[in-house]
Write a protein that holds these residues in place. Structure first.
Motif, mmCIF file in Angstrom:
data_model
loop_
_atom_site.group_PDB
_atom_site.id
_atom_site.type_symbol
_atom_site.label_atom_id
_atom_site.label_comp_id
_atom_site.label_asym_id
_atom_site.label_seq_id
_atom_site.Cartn_x
_atom_site.Cartn_y
_atom_site.Cartn_z
ATOM 1 N N VAL A 37 0.857 -1.184 0.000
ATOM 2 C CA VAL A 37 0.000 0.000 0.000
ATOM 3 C C VAL A 37 0.892 1.232 0.000
ATOM 4 C CG1 VAL A 37 -1.968 -1.071 1.126
ATOM 5 C CG2 VAL A 37 -0.220 -0.011 2.516
ATOM 6 N N GLN A 38 0.390 2.311 -0.599
ATOM 7 C CA GLN A 38 1.152 3.550 -0.631
ATOM 8 C C GLN A 38 0.180 4.719 -0.634
ATOM 9 O OE1 GLN A 38 3.935 3.876 -3.829
ATOM 10 N NE2 GLN A 38 4.701 5.844 -3.139
ATOM 11 N N GLY A 39 0.331 5.586 0.336
ATOM 12 C CA GLY A 39 -0.475 6.794 0.387
ATOM 13 C C GLY A 39 0.168 7.906 -0.423
ATOM 14 N N GLU A 40 -0.559 8.994 -0.568
ATOM 15 C CA GLU A 40 -0.046 10.124 -1.334
ATOM 16 C C GLU A 40 1.190 10.705 -0.658
ATOM 17 O OE1 GLU A 40 -2.179 13.951 -2.759
ATOM 18 O OE2 GLU A 40 -3.577 12.267 -3.041
ATOM 19 N N GLN A 41 2.276 10.785 -1.379
ATOM 20 C CA GLN A 41 3.562 11.310 -0.916
ATOM 21 C C GLN A 41 4.094 10.544 0.303
ATOM 22 O OE1 GLN A 41 3.469 15.590 -0.483
ATOM 23 N NE2 GLN A 41 2.476 15.866 -2.472
ATOM 24 N N LEU A 42 3.770 9.276 0.409
ATOM 25 C CA LEU A 42 4.255 8.419 1.487
ATOM 26 C C LEU A 42 5.003 7.233 0.891
ATOM 27 C CD1 LEU A 42 1.057 8.291 3.728
ATOM 28 C CD2 LEU A 42 3.133 9.615 4.161
ATOM 29 N N ALA A 43 5.911 6.688 1.663
ATOM 30 C CA ALA A 43 6.634 5.498 1.217
ATOM 31 C C ALA A 43 5.673 4.307 1.185
ATOM 32 C CB ALA A 43 7.787 5.206 2.170
ATOM 33 N N HIS A 44 5.955 3.353 0.295
ATOM 34 C CA HIS A 44 5.086 2.173 0.258
ATOM 35 C C HIS A 44 5.367 1.278 1.465
ATOM 36 C CE1 HIS A 44 8.646 0.387 -1.751
ATOM 37 N NE2 HIS A 44 8.190 -0.754 -1.273
ATOM 38 N N GLU A 45 4.348 0.552 1.864
ATOM 39 C CA GLU A 45 4.439 -0.357 2.997
ATOM 40 C C GLU A 45 3.996 -1.732 2.552
ATOM 41 O OE1 GLU A 45 2.214 1.255 6.257
ATOM 42 O OE2 GLU A 45 3.062 3.249 5.976
ATOM 43 N N LYS A 46 4.645 -2.753 3.098
ATOM 44 C CA LYS A 46 4.348 -4.132 2.710
ATOM 45 C C LYS A 46 3.769 -4.906 3.893
ATOM 46 C CE LYS A 46 8.195 -4.389 -0.526
ATOM 47 N NZ LYS A 46 9.414 -5.126 -0.894
#
Length: 96
Positions: A37-46
Protein backbone atom coordinates in the motif's frame (compact mmCIF):
# COMPACT_ATOMS: atom_id res chain seq x y z
CA UNK A 1 -1.33 -7.40 -4.42
CA UNK A 2 0.40 -10.49 -5.69
CA UNK A 3 -0.67 -13.93 -4.63
CA UNK A 4 -0.45 -17.65 -5.06
CA UNK A 5 -2.64 -20.63 -4.28
CA UNK A 6 -2.02 -24.36 -4.16
CA UNK A 7 -4.52 -27.05 -3.39
CA UNK A 8 -6.37 -30.26 -4.08
CA UNK A 9 -9.71 -31.08 -5.63
CA UNK A 10 -11.78 -34.21 -5.97
CA UNK A 11 -15.07 -35.34 -7.49
CA UNK A 12 -17.14 -38.40 -6.66
CA UNK A 13 -19.86 -39.67 -9.02
CA UNK A 14 -22.60 -42.13 -8.12
CA UNK A 15 -22.21 -43.55 -11.64
CA UNK A 16 -18.61 -42.75 -12.68
CA UNK A 17 -18.81 -44.38 -16.12
CA UNK A 18 -21.68 -42.17 -17.31
CA UNK A 19 -21.25 -39.30 -14.79
CA UNK A 20 -24.96 -39.34 -14.01
CA UNK A 21 -26.92 -39.36 -10.76
CA UNK A 22 -25.52 -37.84 -7.59
CA UNK A 23 -22.13 -36.20 -7.38
CA UNK A 24 -19.99 -34.45 -4.75
CA UNK A 25 -17.26 -32.05 -5.74
CA UNK A 26 -14.81 -30.35 -3.40
CA UNK A 27 -11.60 -28.36 -3.33
CA UNK A 28 -9.30 -26.84 -0.73
CA UNK A 29 -6.61 -24.21 -1.31
CA UNK A 30 -3.88 -22.62 0.73
CA UNK A 31 -3.48 -18.97 -0.34
CA UNK A 32 -0.69 -16.52 0.35
CA UNK A 33 -0.43 -12.91 -0.79
CA UNK A 34 2.16 -10.12 -0.76
CA UNK A 35 0.43 -6.76 -0.35
CA UNK A 36 1.78 -3.24 -0.90
CA UNK A 37 0.00 0.00 0.00
CA UNK A 38 1.15 3.55 -0.63
CA UNK A 39 -0.48 6.79 0.39
CA UNK A 40 -0.05 10.12 -1.33
CA UNK A 41 3.56 11.31 -0.92
CA UNK A 42 4.26 8.42 1.49
CA UNK A 43 6.63 5.50 1.22
CA UNK A 44 5.09 2.17 0.26
CA UNK A 45 4.44 -0.36 3.00
CA UNK A 46 4.35 -4.13 2.71
CA UNK A 47 2.38 -6.78 4.58
CA UNK A 48 1.33 -10.39 3.99
CA UNK A 49 -1.93 -12.29 4.10
CA UNK A 50 -2.55 -16.02 4.00
CA UNK A 51 -5.14 -18.65 4.78
CA UNK A 52 -7.36 -21.43 3.50
CA UNK A 53 -10.28 -21.41 1.07
CA UNK A 54 -12.56 -24.39 0.48
CA UNK A 55 -15.67 -25.39 -1.44
CA UNK A 56 -18.12 -28.27 -1.32
CA UNK A 57 -20.76 -28.82 -3.99
CA UNK A 58 -23.36 -31.52 -4.48
CA UNK A 59 -26.08 -32.15 -7.01
CA UNK A 60 -28.09 -34.74 -8.87
CA UNK A 61 -28.80 -35.29 -12.58
CA UNK A 62 -32.47 -35.91 -13.39
CA UNK A 63 -33.26 -37.23 -16.88
CA UNK A 64 -35.94 -34.96 -18.37
CA UNK A 65 -36.11 -36.10 -22.00
CA UNK A 66 -34.49 -38.46 -24.48
CA UNK A 67 -34.71 -38.35 -28.26
CA UNK A 68 -32.88 -39.49 -31.38
CA UNK A 69 -31.80 -37.31 -34.27
CA UNK A 70 -32.14 -38.27 -37.91
CA UNK A 71 -28.58 -39.66 -37.81
CA UNK A 72 -29.60 -42.11 -35.03
CA UNK A 73 -27.69 -40.15 -32.41
CA UNK A 74 -29.11 -40.45 -28.90
CA UNK A 75 -29.67 -37.09 -27.17
CA UNK A 76 -30.56 -36.71 -23.50
CA UNK A 77 -31.73 -33.65 -21.59
CA UNK A 78 -30.99 -33.44 -17.85
CA UNK A 79 -31.96 -31.15 -15.04
CA UNK A 80 -29.18 -30.71 -12.46
CA UNK A 81 -30.15 -28.92 -9.24
CA UNK A 82 -27.07 -28.25 -7.18
CA UNK A 83 -25.93 -26.51 -4.04
CA UNK A 84 -22.49 -25.14 -3.25
CA UNK A 85 -20.93 -23.66 -0.15
CA UNK A 86 -17.62 -21.80 -0.16
CA UNK A 87 -15.52 -20.72 2.78
CA UNK A 88 -12.51 -18.42 2.93
CA UNK A 89 -10.34 -17.70 5.93
CA UNK A 90 -7.60 -15.48 4.50
CA UNK A 91 -6.24 -13.08 7.12
CA UNK A 92 -3.73 -10.27 6.86
CA UNK A 93 -0.79 -9.62 9.14
CA UNK A 94 -1.26 -6.64 11.48
CA UNK A 95 -0.63 -3.41 9.62
CA UNK A 96 -0.98 0.15 10.81
Amino acid sequence: MEGYSAGLYSTWYQNPQERKGAYIDGWILYNWFHNIVQGEQLAHEKYHSHGISASLETGYDYSVASYQTSADIQNDVYLRPQVQIQWSDVKADDHT
